[in-house]
Each structure stands twice: as structure tokens, then as C-alpha cells.
Design an enzyme around this catalytic site. Structure first.
Site, PDB file in Angstrom:
ATOM      1  N   SER A  41      31.299  12.791  -4.854  1.00  0.00           N
ATOM      2  CA  SER A  41      31.407  13.356  -3.508  1.00  0.00           C
ATOM      3  C   SER A  41      32.829  13.211  -2.953  1.00  0.00           C
ATOM      4  CB  SER A  41      30.429  12.646  -2.567  1.00  0.00           C
ATOM      5  OG  SER A  41      30.625  13.071  -1.233  1.00  0.00           O
ATOM      6  N   THR A  93      22.012  12.830   2.081  1.00  0.00           N
ATOM      7  CA  THR A  93      22.011  14.031   1.263  1.00  0.00           C
ATOM      8  C   THR A  93      20.813  14.025   0.330  1.00  0.00           C
ATOM      9  OG1 THR A  93      23.414  15.463  -0.114  1.00  0.00           O
ATOM     10  CG2 THR A  93      23.510  13.086  -0.563  1.00  0.00           C
ATOM     11  N   LYS A  97      16.928  14.391   3.021  1.00  0.00           N
ATOM     12  CA  LYS A  97      17.199  15.002   4.322  1.00  0.00           C
ATOM     13  C   LYS A  97      15.946  15.207   5.172  1.00  0.00           C
ATOM     14  CE  LYS A  97      21.485  17.314   2.985  1.00  0.00           C
ATOM     15  NZ  LYS A  97      22.223  18.588   2.900  1.00  0.00           N
ATOM     16  N   ALA A 157      13.497  25.336  -0.139  1.00  0.00           N
ATOM     17  CA  ALA A 157      12.912  25.105   1.188  1.00  0.00           C
ATOM     18  C   ALA A 157      13.025  23.651   1.596  1.00  0.00           C
ATOM     19  CB  ALA A 157      11.442  25.543   1.190  1.00  0.00           C
ATOM     20  N   GLY A 158      13.983  22.944   0.987  1.00  0.00           N
ATOM     21  CA  GLY A 158      14.214  21.548   1.357  1.00  0.00           C
ATOM     22  C   GLY A 158      15.085  21.448   2.594  1.00  0.00           C
ATOM     23  N   GLY A 159      15.726  20.293   2.754  1.00  0.00           N
ATOM     24  CA  GLY A 159      16.547  20.065   3.939  1.00  0.00           C
ATOM     25  C   GLY A 159      17.682  21.057   4.071  1.00  0.00           C
ATOM     26  N   ALA A 160      18.386  21.321   2.972  1.00  0.00           N
ATOM     27  CA  ALA A 160      19.497  22.263   3.013  1.00  0.00           C
ATOM     28  C   ALA A 160      18.994  23.680   3.262  1.00  0.00           C
ATOM     29  CB  ALA A 160      20.292  22.196   1.713  1.00  0.00           C
ATOM     30  N   TYR A 249      29.270  22.486  -3.924  1.00  0.00           N
ATOM     31  CA  TYR A 249      30.722  22.570  -3.940  1.00  0.00           C
ATOM     32  C   TYR A 249      31.342  21.870  -5.141  1.00  0.00           C
ATOM     33  CZ  TYR A 249      30.983  17.777  -2.021  1.00  0.00           C
ATOM     34  OH  TYR A 249      30.870  16.421  -1.818  1.00  0.00           O
ATOM     35  N   GLY A 270      30.277  26.714  -1.687  1.00  0.00           N
ATOM     36  CA  GLY A 270      29.784  25.694  -0.773  1.00  0.00           C
ATOM     37  C   GLY A 270      30.844  24.841  -0.109  1.00  0.00           C
TER      38      GLY A 270
END
Length: 303
Positions: A41, A93, A97, A157-160, A249, A270
Site C-alpha cells: 500500500s 480496507t 469495510k 457489491a462489497g464495501g467498495a 491501483y 484506481g
């Protein structure tokens, strides 16, 4: 303090001690990232360098559940451990999330509406925010001017996926189709966001139809990351007149974006979302305004 919280706190302290020594003492701002597979990250560099630009010292510590050998059940203990160590807050993350939400005292309005949290601020009350929504919207506005938002298909369909779908509604999307292996989760997201009345949201099990019928496609799944190579659907389904976005990303250009670009599609990586969400998260953690251009520079310098 429960034994599990103590054990996790001790593991975090090892990294924190090293970083504090490098900074020459206890940092002005202490934050972290909770997730899985997060060793690459660039978020730590963005926060630490922006703090330095503003005359603050910042330690940003990774709480990688994979590296620490933690189970998903340890999420609450990890939150308690970081709060107990004096963290100002943490980013959250994949894959936490949504599961983090019931562990918090309060949700900011945008996090409650989206149904996902990526930023947690500690204080008298532990408050969850969602800065992914703003990050994606800002990136899209700046780089995808003029594309059609009549029909967008979102994979995940998750947090992001929740944050991106909400951002697309705000950007003016007319119809959004959600694809997810867990049909019930996709249906729940579509029904929840459809209540706004601002767009038509549906879930579909037929990815081929959803892709070919769309003006644009967004991948919010982990497929395309180094640990999850590949594409969320066969790239041969794409047409040159479509646009394709990915929230990943690293790598900078996922296989999906590479194939889409070769076909002639306009693409959105991203990186912009990653920078934008960090800008807003930094402001929540520090109460200081972050500079988007400067944060972008920090992101590139961390490459």
C-alpha cells in the site's frame, strides 16, 4: 484489556516503535491501515509525507491481518488495540469495510447511506466515515468528462462496490446493474441504494448481458490485484465505445484496463480514487486540509 487485544497491540507496537524512532519521538499523528495483503500500500507514504509538508510528524502503521496471522474475528480486537495505543484513527480496507460497521459507536451520514466504512476516527466515540465515495467521484469528474452514464454495470457489491455505486448515482447515472457472486448481497445493495429514487438499480446474474448492454463498467472486486490476477469477466465482451474503470491501483494498469485499452475503450485506473480517499481521510484524522496535487505527488514518489 482482553488477552487477544493485548497480543495484537504488542504486535503493532513492534512496528510503531521502529517508526517512532525514525521520527525521533512520538508522532503528532498516529494512524494505520487495517486489512489483508496490504504490504504494498502507498497510503502510508501519502499520509506521512502530507503531514510533513504541513509541519507535522506522522506514523502510519500497517495492521496486515495476513502478515500478523489474524482471523477475521480479530477485527474488533484490532480496533481496540489501535485505539488503546493512542491512534487518531485507522483506514479500513478489504475485506472489512462492511463488517467493521457494527463495531463502531457512530456512522457518518455518508457511511450509513453507502453501507460501508473505510475511515475510522477514534475519540470519545468511535466514528466511521466513507471517503471512497468522494475519491471515486472526484477522479471520475476530472478524467472521464463526457462519457455516458446512462447504463453502468458495477462488478462487486462489497464495501467498495457500495461506495462506487453511490458515487455513480451522485454523478448522474441513470441505471446501474450490480454483479456479484453473492446474489443476495447484490440484491441488498441494489434495493438499498434504489431507495434514493435518483437512479434505477438492479442486480443481475447474467454478467454477459450486463456488460454488453452497458455504456461503462466498473470493477470493484479484488480481481486484477497481484494476489488475484485475471479479469472479472472476459474482456472480449467489451466494445470500443464503452468506458471501463477499475478501483485497483496496484498494479497501475490491471489486466482488465490493459485489455480494454487495446480494444479502444476509454479507461480510468484506481489511482485517482486512492488519492482522493486519502485526502479526505487525512482531513478526518488531523483536522487539517490536505492538498490533492501534493498527495498525488506523494503517491507517485512512493512508487
Amino acid at each position: 484489556m482482553p488477552d487477544r487485544v493485548v497480543a495484537i497491540a504488542q504486535a503493532i507496537e513492534t512496528s510503531l516503535h521502529t517508526r517512532s524512532e525514525e521520527l525521533g519521538g512520538h508522532p503528532d499523528v498516529l494512524v494505520g491501515l487495517i486489512g489483508r495483503g496490504i504490504q504494498l500500500s502507498r497510503t502510508p507514504a501519502m499520509h506521512e509525507r502530507e503531514a510533513e509538508r504541513l509541519g507535522l510528524s506522522c506514523a502510519y502503521v500497517l495492521v496486515d491481518f495476513d502478515a500478523l496471522g489474524l482471523g477475521d474475528v480479530d477485527l474488533d480486537a484490532a480496533l481496540r488495540a489501535t485505539a488503546g495505543l493512542g491512534f487518531n484513527g485507522v483506514n479500513v480496507t478489504y475485506p472489512f469495510k462492511q463488517s467493521v460497521m457494527p463495531l463502531l459507536d457512530e456512522l457518518a451520514p455518508e457511511a450509513e447511506a453507502i453501507g460501508a466504512v473505510n475511515t475510522v476516527v477514534f475519540g470519545e466515540r468511535t466514528i466511521g466515515h466513507n471517503t471512497d465515495h468522494w475519491g471515486f467521484a472526484e477522479s471520475f469528474r476530472s478524467q472521464m468528462n463526457g462519457v455516458s452514464l446512462a447504463h453502468v454495470t458495477v462488478f462487486g457489491a462489497g464495501g467498495a462496490g457500495s461506495a462506487v455505486s453511490a458515487a455513480l448515482i451522485g454523478l448522474g447515472a441513470t441505471q446501474i446493474t450490480i454483479i456479484d457472486p453473492e446474489g443476495a448481497r447484490a440484491n441488498h445493495l441494489a434495493r438499498r441504494l434504489a431507495r434514493t429514487g435518483a437512479a434505477e438499480l438492479v442486480h443481475s446474474k447474467d454478467a454477459h448481458v450486463a456488460v454488453t448492454a452497458a455504456d461503462g463498467i466498473v470493477n470493484t472486486t479484488p480481481i486484477g490485484m497481484a494476489k488475484h490476477p485475471g479479469t472479472p469477466f472476459p474482456s472480449e465482451w467489451l466494445r470500443p465505445e464503452q468506458w471501463v474503470a477499475d478501483i485497483i491501483y496496484f498494479p497501475r494498469e490491471t489486466e482488465l484496463l490493459l485489455r480494454a485499452s487495446e480494444i479502444g475503450c476509454r479507461t480510468l485506473p484506481g489511482i485517482g480514487m486512492a488519492i482522493g480517499q486519502a485526502v479526505r481521510a487525512f482531513e478526518h484524522f488531523t483536522g487539517r486540509a490536505a492538498d490533492m496535487a501534493a498527495m498525488a505527488g506523494h503517491f507517485e514518489a512512493a512508487a
